[in-house]
Design a protein around this motif. Structure first.
Motif, short mmCIF file in Angstrom:
data_model
loop_
_atom_site.label_atom_id
_atom_site.label_comp_id
_atom_site.label_asym_id
_atom_site.label_seq_id
_atom_site.Cartn_x
_atom_site.Cartn_y
_atom_site.Cartn_z
N HIS A 126 -2.33 2.36 -8.28
CA HIS A 126 -3.10 3.60 -8.13
C HIS A 126 -4.45 3.27 -7.50
O HIS A 126 -5.00 2.21 -7.75
CB HIS A 126 -3.34 4.26 -9.49
CG HIS A 126 -2.14 4.93 -10.06
ND1 HIS A 126 -1.39 5.85 -9.36
CD2 HIS A 126 -1.55 4.83 -11.27
CE1 HIS A 126 -0.41 6.29 -10.12
NE2 HIS A 126 -0.48 5.67 -11.28
N ALA A 127 -4.96 4.18 -6.71
CA ALA A 127 -6.21 3.96 -5.98
C ALA A 127 -7.38 3.65 -6.92
O ALA A 127 -8.30 2.94 -6.55
CB ALA A 127 -6.54 5.17 -5.11
N ASP A 128 -7.34 4.18 -8.13
CA ASP A 128 -8.45 3.97 -9.08
C ASP A 128 -8.31 2.68 -9.88
O ASP A 128 -9.14 2.39 -10.74
CB ASP A 128 -8.58 5.17 -10.01
CG ASP A 128 -7.33 5.40 -10.86
OD1 ASP A 128 -6.26 4.88 -10.51
OD2 ASP A 128 -7.43 6.13 -11.85
N LYS A 129 -7.30 1.88 -9.62
CA LYS A 129 -7.09 0.64 -10.40
C LYS A 129 -7.56 -0.56 -9.64
O LYS A 129 -7.52 -0.70 -8.49
CB LYS A 129 -5.61 0.47 -10.75
CG LYS A 129 -5.04 1.61 -11.55
CD LYS A 129 -5.61 1.61 -12.94
CE LYS A 129 -5.02 2.76 -13.75
NZ LYS A 129 -5.81 3.20 -14.80
N GLY A 173 0.82 2.66 -11.20
CA GLY A 173 1.11 2.92 -9.80
C GLY A 173 2.57 3.26 -9.58
O GLY A 173 3.24 3.77 -10.46
N GLU A 217 2.73 -0.51 -5.75
CA GLU A 217 1.60 0.17 -5.11
C GLU A 217 0.69 0.62 -6.23
O GLU A 217 1.04 1.52 -7.00
CB GLU A 217 2.12 1.37 -4.32
CG GLU A 217 1.07 2.30 -3.78
CD GLU A 217 1.66 3.59 -3.25
OE1 GLU A 217 0.88 4.56 -3.07
OE2 GLU A 217 2.89 3.68 -3.02
N ASP A 248 0.82 -1.21 0.00
CA ASP A 248 0.00 0.00 0.00
C ASP A 248 0.85 1.27 0.00
O ASP A 248 0.34 2.37 -0.19
CB ASP A 248 -0.99 0.01 1.16
CG ASP A 248 -0.32 -0.09 2.52
OD1 ASP A 248 0.91 -0.27 2.58
OD2 ASP A 248 -1.03 0.01 3.53
N ASP A 249 2.18 1.13 0.20
CA ASP A 249 3.08 2.28 0.18
C ASP A 249 4.45 1.80 -0.31
O ASP A 249 5.27 1.33 0.49
CB ASP A 249 3.18 2.89 1.58
CG ASP A 249 3.95 4.20 1.60
OD1 ASP A 249 4.82 4.42 0.72
OD2 ASP A 249 3.70 5.01 2.52
N GLU A 254 7.20 6.31 -10.55
CA GLU A 254 5.81 6.41 -11.02
C GLU A 254 5.67 5.66 -12.33
O GLU A 254 6.52 5.77 -13.22
CB GLU A 254 5.42 7.88 -11.23
CG GLU A 254 5.28 8.67 -9.96
CD GLU A 254 4.06 8.27 -9.13
OE1 GLU A 254 3.06 7.78 -9.69
OE2 GLU A 254 4.12 8.47 -7.90
#
Length: 144
Positions: free
Chosen positions: A141-144, A122, A139, A96-97, A118
């Motif tokens: 991306h939150a939208d994936k 992610g 990590e 997550d990080d 990057e």
């Protein structure tokens, strides 16, 4: 019906060293560590069955296998040579990080091939285990 993946084989040069790497450096947990006896064709008498799991995912076992397991000696030698060259990539380990995990693993002695960067999917860093297997630490991306 197939329900899920339970085991993946990761060939290693030295099972004791791999066990230490995966547990002490990556934080994996040992599942099984036992010697299988006669009756396992092609594996040789007394081969070692060693599994580890990522923290929080005990139902996925990485079989840390000696290349001789199930292979003719000449094929095992080829596998060992390829391992030492870093020819195998075994997948993506999710975090997550990525940057924080990169720092933590670096402090534990994990050698990274690429620092966190990057990517379209992610943040990714890559490293090798002590046998030469390459992993992506990602990590998403939150939208994936």
């Amino acid at each position: 019906m197939i329900q899920k993946m339970s085991h993946v084989t990761v060939y290693v040069l030295d099972q004791d060293a791999a066990k230490e790497f995966y547990t002490d450096k990556l934080g994996f947990q040992v599942g099984e560590d036992l010697v299988m006896g006669d009756g396992f064709e092609g594996a040789g008498a007394g081969f070692r069955w060693l599994t580890v799991s990522p923290p929080g995912q005990p139902d996925l076992r990485f079989v840390l296998a000696d290349p001789r397991m199930g292979h003719a000696p000449e094929h095992a030698d080829v596998l060992r040579e390829l391992l030492a060259k870093g020819a195998f990539g075994h997948g993506v380990l999710a975090t997550d990080d990525c940057r924080k995990t990169y720092r933590e693993l670096s402090e534990r002695g994990v050698v990274f091939l690429q620092e966190p960067a990057e990517r379209p999917y992610g943040v990714e860093a890559t490293f090798r285990d002590d046998s030469g297997n390459v992993y992506s630490l990602t990590e998403a991306h939150a939208d994936k």
